[in-house]
Every structure is written in C-alpha cells, then in structure tokens.
Design an enzyme around this catalytic site. Structure first.
Site, mmCIF file in Angstrom:
data_model
loop_
_atom_site.group_PDB
_atom_site.id
_atom_site.type_symbol
_atom_site.label_atom_id
_atom_site.label_comp_id
_atom_site.label_asym_id
_atom_site.label_seq_id
_atom_site.Cartn_x
_atom_site.Cartn_y
_atom_site.Cartn_z
ATOM 1 C CE LYS A 1 45.239 40.466 47.198
ATOM 2 N NZ LYS A 1 46.283 39.756 46.463
ATOM 3 C CE LYS B 1 44.053 44.745 41.964
ATOM 4 N NZ LYS B 1 44.212 43.676 40.990
ATOM 5 C CE LYS C 1 47.188 36.930 38.709
ATOM 6 N NZ LYS C 1 47.806 37.536 39.905
HETATM 7 P P1 ATP Z 1 45.274 39.068 43.131
HETATM 8 O O1 ATP Z 1 43.804 39.403 43.118
HETATM 9 O O2 ATP Z 1 45.581 37.603 43.395
HETATM 10 O O3 ATP Z 1 46.098 40.018 43.957
HETATM 11 P P2 ATP Z 1 45.887 40.592 40.810
HETATM 12 O O4 ATP Z 1 44.895 40.555 39.730
HETATM 13 O O5 ATP Z 1 45.887 41.803 41.694
HETATM 14 O O6 ATP Z 1 45.734 39.252 41.631
HETATM 15 P P3 ATP Z 1 48.761 40.502 40.875
HETATM 16 O O7 ATP Z 1 49.508 39.254 40.610
HETATM 17 O O8 ATP Z 1 48.588 40.925 42.306
HETATM 18 O O9 ATP Z 1 47.325 40.398 40.178
HETATM 19 O O10 ATP Z 1 49.427 41.711 40.064
HETATM 20 C C1 ATP Z 1 50.281 41.499 38.935
HETATM 21 C C2 ATP Z 1 50.482 42.779 38.168
HETATM 22 O O11 ATP Z 1 49.267 43.146 37.511
HETATM 23 C C3 ATP Z 1 50.865 43.975 39.054
HETATM 24 O O12 ATP Z 1 51.786 44.777 38.331
HETATM 25 C C4 ATP Z 1 49.580 44.719 39.222
HETATM 26 O O13 ATP Z 1 49.772 46.086 39.487
HETATM 27 C C5 ATP Z 1 48.940 44.486 37.855
HETATM 28 N N1 ATP Z 1 47.482 44.560 37.956
HETATM 29 C C6 ATP Z 1 46.687 43.779 38.706
HETATM 30 N N2 ATP Z 1 45.402 44.115 38.535
HETATM 31 C C7 ATP Z 1 45.397 45.138 37.642
HETATM 32 C C8 ATP Z 1 44.366 45.921 37.047
HETATM 33 N N3 ATP Z 1 43.097 45.697 37.352
HETATM 34 N N4 ATP Z 1 44.720 46.889 36.171
HETATM 35 C C9 ATP Z 1 46.019 47.115 35.846
HETATM 36 N N5 ATP Z 1 47.037 46.411 36.373
HETATM 37 C C10 ATP Z 1 46.734 45.438 37.260
HETATM 38 MG MG MG Z 2 47.115 41.865 43.396
#
Ligand code: ATP
Ligand code: MG
Length: 348
Positions: free
Chosen positions: A127, A210, A213
């Site tokens: 990040k 992965k 968001k």
């Molecule tokens: P950001 O990019 O802002 O970090 P994010 O998509 O990684 O957002 P988080 O809020 O950090 O989302 O994670 C929330 C939950 O979703 C956590 O349990 C994380 O492990 C799960 N998660 C995030 N991305 C994935 C993915 N691509 N596949 C499966 N689980 C995910």
């Molecule tokens: Mg995340």
C-alpha cells in the site's frame, strides 16, 4: 463457522469461543469481500457463537478518505453486512471509531510490537508502494490496531481472506509477547479461519493480484452495487487463457485466471472446485463465462437491491451502529480495564 471453532485448540481452552472480523469502509465493496468475508460471516451466524463484526473506519483513514465519502461508505458497508444476511440482533455490528477501547488497546500494542515485525508486513509495502516515506504513520501501525480490534474482545477466531494471514500471525505474536512480558495468560492466541473455495478472489484484469477495493480499475472487480449488465460485462471481459476448462482441478495449476473463475463459481454455488470441474470439464470460456455471469447475477442482484433499500433509511443504519457500539463496549471495556491493570496504569 468452521469446525475449528467447535474443536477449540488447547492454547485457548480457558476462553469462550468468540468471533471477530472487520471490513474497511473504503467504498467499492466487492465479490472478494463477499466470498472471502461477508458470505462466510452470514453462513456462520447460526452456529451459536458470539460474533462481532466491525466497520473499521479507523483503518480506512490510514490512507486519505474524503470525509463525506467515508461516512457514506461506512453506512453502505453496514447495509452490505445486513444485505448479505447478517442479523444485527444476532451479531454485533458497529463502526470501530465509536468504541474508543480499540484505540486505547492499540496504544498498548504499539508498545508491545517491535519495529522489525512491522517492517515485514507485506500489506504496508504494497500500500505504501515506492513512496513509503510519505505514507502515514497510521498505515505502518495498522497491524497493531488490528490486533487490538481482535484482542480487546478476547476473540478466539477471526474469519478473513488469505491476504490477512500475516496480520493474524502478528496478532498472535503480540498476544504471546504481552502474555510473556507481563507473566500472564490474559490474551487468547487467536486462530485465523481462512477456508472455502474463495479465500483469495483475484483481479479480473490480472490473475496474480487480489481483487481489491482500492484497485483503480473498476473492471478488475465486481462491486456489490453493480447491476446485472455490469456484472455480465465484467465477467465476459475478464482475462482468461485460450484453453478449455480441464478435466481435473490439477489441470488448473499454472492457470491463475481460469482457477479464479472456477473458484468463484464454486463459492457462489456452494460447491467444491472439483464439483464445478466435473460439471464443466472441456467447456470453453465462451460458454462457461455466461453460466458464471447468470449465477453471479442470481446471487448478487438481491444483495445489491437490499443494500439500496437499506441505504434509504440512514437514521436506521446509524441506530444499528450506535446500538452495536454499546454492545461492543460492554465486552471491550472490562477487558481493556484489566489490561491497564496488568500494565500498571491506574484507573481510579
Ligand atoms: P482495500 O483495498 O481498501 O484494502 P480490500 O478489498 O482489501 O480493501 P478489506 O476491507 O481490506 O478489503 O478486507 C475485508 C475482508 O475482505 C478481509 O477479511 C479480507 O481478507 C477480505 N478480502 C479482501 N479482498 C479479498 C479477496 N480478493 N478475496 C477474498 N477475500 C478478500
Ligand atoms: Mg485490504
């Protein structure tokens, strides 16, 4: 919840099983969040284990968030939890900043965690990117706050996606060092619960990254707010290789985009990847993708519709978050008090 919850492992024998997990209100709630987190939370709800789910707004501001967007994303995330099947009466749903015990416990953990531990965290490196000197101190300290989120409830199990594994290991290290340094058996050694076919949903544009968001490309992910056309288009355009689906799951090895789509199908349909392959062996993506799109629309459209409905009553969402925060504080405050006491900080 997994069998892991029922078969309590010995290190936490003295602790009541309790589940905690959090999601950042950073907008763009996506299919990875749904399959890796929300759907699993909802599936686990009726196992009779106390479950606490948090909209981690304090984690969100470790990178810049427009204030209006943050408030909206927090409410939308709360709507996403409920639309995915979480019942705010059965589970505790709240936003992190309304429970100050998280920040208070995090300070203690900032003093337990070591610089070397934090410097190894891959999420910070990803990040912060090339400009690490300009990243916020909060982004660096993020995993200590996450440990506090979990341990301020003495949570024994944390369902998360694969990407959070390293942070969960750090949480265990912090709990062990605290217990060791103060000669107590106060914090449980939390078990990560990373299971199912979709613990790591990959980007539709790059099968080695992965789904996130924060990915600037909207085509990389399916948002829970996408309509049927957008879902179908994104799946149709998802990167794949030219080969048909193999006859066995082993045949998916070295084919990240193909295995991603099979895993998504499996998780949405509550099947194993083996069952999906058995049904679709030899199919070209030209026919597998439309089946996946139909399935995704059937599963996600009701969630999206329910989210928009819930978003119309902001006062009700705020009431749910307020009530959840009170319930969360009832658990966190005595644990924090005891931690202060162990550390030797007076509360008179
Ligand atoms: P950001 O990019 O802002 O970090 P994010 O998509 O990684 O957002 P988080 O809020 O950090 O989302 O994670 C929330 C939950 O979703 C956590 O349990 C994380 O492990 C799960 N998660 C995030 N991305 C994935 C993915 N691509 N596949 C499966 N689980 C995910
Ligand atoms: Mg995340």
């Amino acid at each position: 919840m997994s069998d892991a919850v029922q078969t309590q492992s010995t290190p936490n024998a003295g602790f009541t099983p309790r589940v905690f997990s959090g999601i950042q209100p950073t907008g763009n709630l996506h299919l990875g969040n749904y399959l890796g987190a929300l759907k699993r939370f909802a599936d686990a709800q009726n196992k009779g284990i106390e479950s606490i789910y948090c909209m981690v707004d304090m984690h969100a501001i470790t990178v810049w968030q427009d204030p209006v967007d943050l408030a909206r994303a927090t409410r939308e995330l709360c709507a996403g939890f409920i639309a995915s099947g979480l019942d705010p009466e059965k589970s505790i749903l709240f936003n992190q900043s309304q429970v100050p015990e998280h920040a208070q416990m995090a300070w203690i953990f900032n003093c337990v965690a070591r610089m070397g531990w934090m410097q190894r965290m891959t999420q910070f490196k990803d990040k912060a990117g090339k400009n690490a000197q300009n990243a916020s101190l909060g982004l660096f300290a993020y995993p200590a706050l996450m440990a506090a989120d979990i341990l301020v409830y003495h949570a024994t199990h944390v369902p998360v996606g694969e990407d959070q594994k390293q942070h969960l290991e750090l949480t265990r290290d912090i709990a062990m060092k605290f217990n060791h340094d103060y000669g107590v058996d106060f914090f449980p050694i939390t078990e990560p619960v990373i299971e199912g076919a979709a613990t790591r949903v990959m980007s539709f544009r790059d099968g080695t990254k992965k789904m996130s968001k924060s990915d600037p490309s909207d085509m990389s992910r399916i948002n829970l707010t996408d309509d049927a056309d957008a879902i179908a288009k994104k799946i149709r355009k998802a990167k794949t290789d030219p080969d048909p689906l193999p006859d066995t799951v082993e045949g998916l090895e070295g084919r990240p985009e193909a295995s991603n789509l099979v895993n998504i199908y499996a998780a949405l349909a509550d099947l194993t990847p083996e069952q999906v392959i058995a049904e679709h062996a030899g199919q070209q993506f030209g026919s597998f993708k439309p089946s996946l799109a139909d399935l995704a629309v059937a599963k996600l459209a009701p969630i999206s519709a329910e989210m928009s409905r819930l978003m119309q009553d902001q006062a009700e969402i705020d009431r749910i978050l307020g009530r959840g925060s009170e319930r969360a504080r009832d658990i966190a405050a005595p644990i924090l008090n005891k931690a202060y006491d162990i550390v030797g900080m007076i509360r008179s």
